[in-house]
Motif scaffolding. Sequence first.
Motif, PDB file in Angstrom:
ATOM      1  N   ARG A  92       0.840  -1.203   0.000  1.00 31.87           N
ATOM      2  CA  ARG A  92       0.000   0.000   0.000  1.00 31.87           C
ATOM      3  C   ARG A  92       0.865   1.238   0.000  1.00 31.87           C
ATOM      4  N   GLY A  94      -0.276   4.198   1.198  1.00 33.49           N
ATOM      5  CA  GLY A  94      -0.560   4.898   2.437  1.00 33.49           C
ATOM      6  C   GLY A  94      -0.176   4.066   3.648  1.00 33.49           C
ATOM      7  N   LEU A  95      -0.476   4.615   4.811  1.00 33.04           N
ATOM      8  CA  LEU A  95      -0.112   3.959   6.066  1.00 33.04           C
ATOM      9  C   LEU A  95      -1.097   4.353   7.149  1.00 33.04           C
ATOM     10  N   THR A  96      -1.623   3.347   7.851  1.00 36.88           N
ATOM     11  CA  THR A  96      -2.419   3.598   9.049  1.00 36.88           C
ATOM     12  C   THR A  96      -1.601   3.172  10.248  1.00 36.88           C
ATOM     13  N   ALA A  98      -1.627   2.955  14.353  1.00 36.14           N
ATOM     14  CA  ALA A  98      -2.371   2.995  15.611  1.00 36.14           C
ATOM     15  C   ALA A  98      -1.395   3.300  16.728  1.00 36.14           C
ATOM     16  N   VAL A 117      -0.720   9.371   5.508  1.00 34.05           N
ATOM     17  CA  VAL A 117      -0.697   8.735   6.828  1.00 34.05           C
ATOM     18  C   VAL A 117      -2.016   8.981   7.547  1.00 34.05           C
ATOM     19  N   VAL A 118      -2.567   7.931   8.136  1.00 31.90           N
ATOM     20  CA  VAL A 118      -3.723   8.042   9.020  1.00 31.90           C
ATOM     21  C   VAL A 118      -3.274   7.630  10.413  1.00 31.90           C
ATOM     22  N   LEU A 119      -3.408   8.527  11.393  1.00 30.62           N
ATOM     23  CA  LEU A 119      -3.077   8.232  12.779  1.00 30.62           C
ATOM     24  C   LEU A 119      -4.359   7.906  13.528  1.00 30.62           C
ATOM     25  N   ARG A 120      -4.387   6.763  14.187  1.00 34.26           N
ATOM     26  CA  ARG A 120      -5.533   6.362  15.001  1.00 34.26           C
ATOM     27  C   ARG A 120      -5.078   6.252  16.449  1.00 34.26           C
ATOM     28  N   ALA A 136      -4.689  -1.593  11.118  1.00 35.12           N
ATOM     29  CA  ALA A 136      -3.545  -0.688  11.057  1.00 35.12           C
ATOM     30  C   ALA A 136      -2.331  -1.496  10.627  1.00 35.12           C
ATOM     31  N   GLU A 137      -1.494  -0.906   9.782  1.00 30.20           N
ATOM     32  CA  GLU A 137      -0.277  -1.612   9.357  1.00 30.20           C
ATOM     33  C   GLU A 137       0.763  -1.656  10.481  1.00 30.20           C
TER      34      GLU A 137
END
Length: 296
Positions: A92, A94-96, A98, A117-120, A136-137
């Motif tokens: 991918r 992108g990157l998630t 957590a 980037v998605v930060l959870r 999340a990766e």
Amino acid sequence: MLDGMDPHLLRTYVTVARLASFSQAARELGYTQSAVSQHIAALEQDLGAPLLTRRPVVPTPAGERLLEHAGPLLLRLDAARADVVRIAAAPRHGLTLATTPTALAPAVLAALPPAGVVLRVLTRAEIPAAVATGAAELGLVDGLAAPSDPLRLPDVAPLTTHGIAEEPVSVLLPARHPLAGRTGLRLGDLRDARWLDAPDAALPLAQAHPATAGGAFRPALRYEGTDLRTLTALVAAGHGLALLPRSAATGATGTVAVPLTAPRVVHRTELLHGGAPAGAAGEVVRGLLSGGTGRG
């Protein structure tokens, strides 16, 4: 769990028990209410025990025991599926990620790609499951540990962990607190202090209990959020003390961060991933592992 138990039936049971409603479970799962009832009946027949009372919908003692097994079992199945899909899928872009609110050290932020980037921000308990199931990766978890000791993480799936940072721990106090002028504090001397019970924002008090030879802390207020500003505002207003990594404790308005001198513990941050991370996730892992030690 008995051999041959259908995971679809087990998932239906967990959903009904969580929602305490056959009709709501049917809507969430996309089944008819009749199908949900048939699933529960088939599971009860398979196990030879009633699992739910119907009015109200409440687990029986046998059903409660099944719930204790069901969560980890279903999580393992989801993790296995995510692991296989991860291997077969193209990397991918992108990157998630957590993370807990206190794990985002400057080195972590510097290693993140400039876009995608998605930060959870999740609780410490939720992060291993998020990584295991592919939500999340990568994951960042933190907590109290003896220097160079790994954190104790739940065994939700075969995950690889790397220790990426350790830093001193501070006691966060209101600026007018009688101990605010100290150069250091022993945790064992603070058993009678008023504490904030904030397991998902501060460093958890539960991790500090063994370090104080069984001494009990007295929580004055429980905060169940993950926002550090709210936590420090509560400390500043005198609602209780909190343990934080030094970088998160320093500079909060109306508070003073005093170094924790005993016991000898550090704030440790670990990076979690499943399999061999590729794409943006792989770049972040490689960027953070200079000097880190992995364990799988």
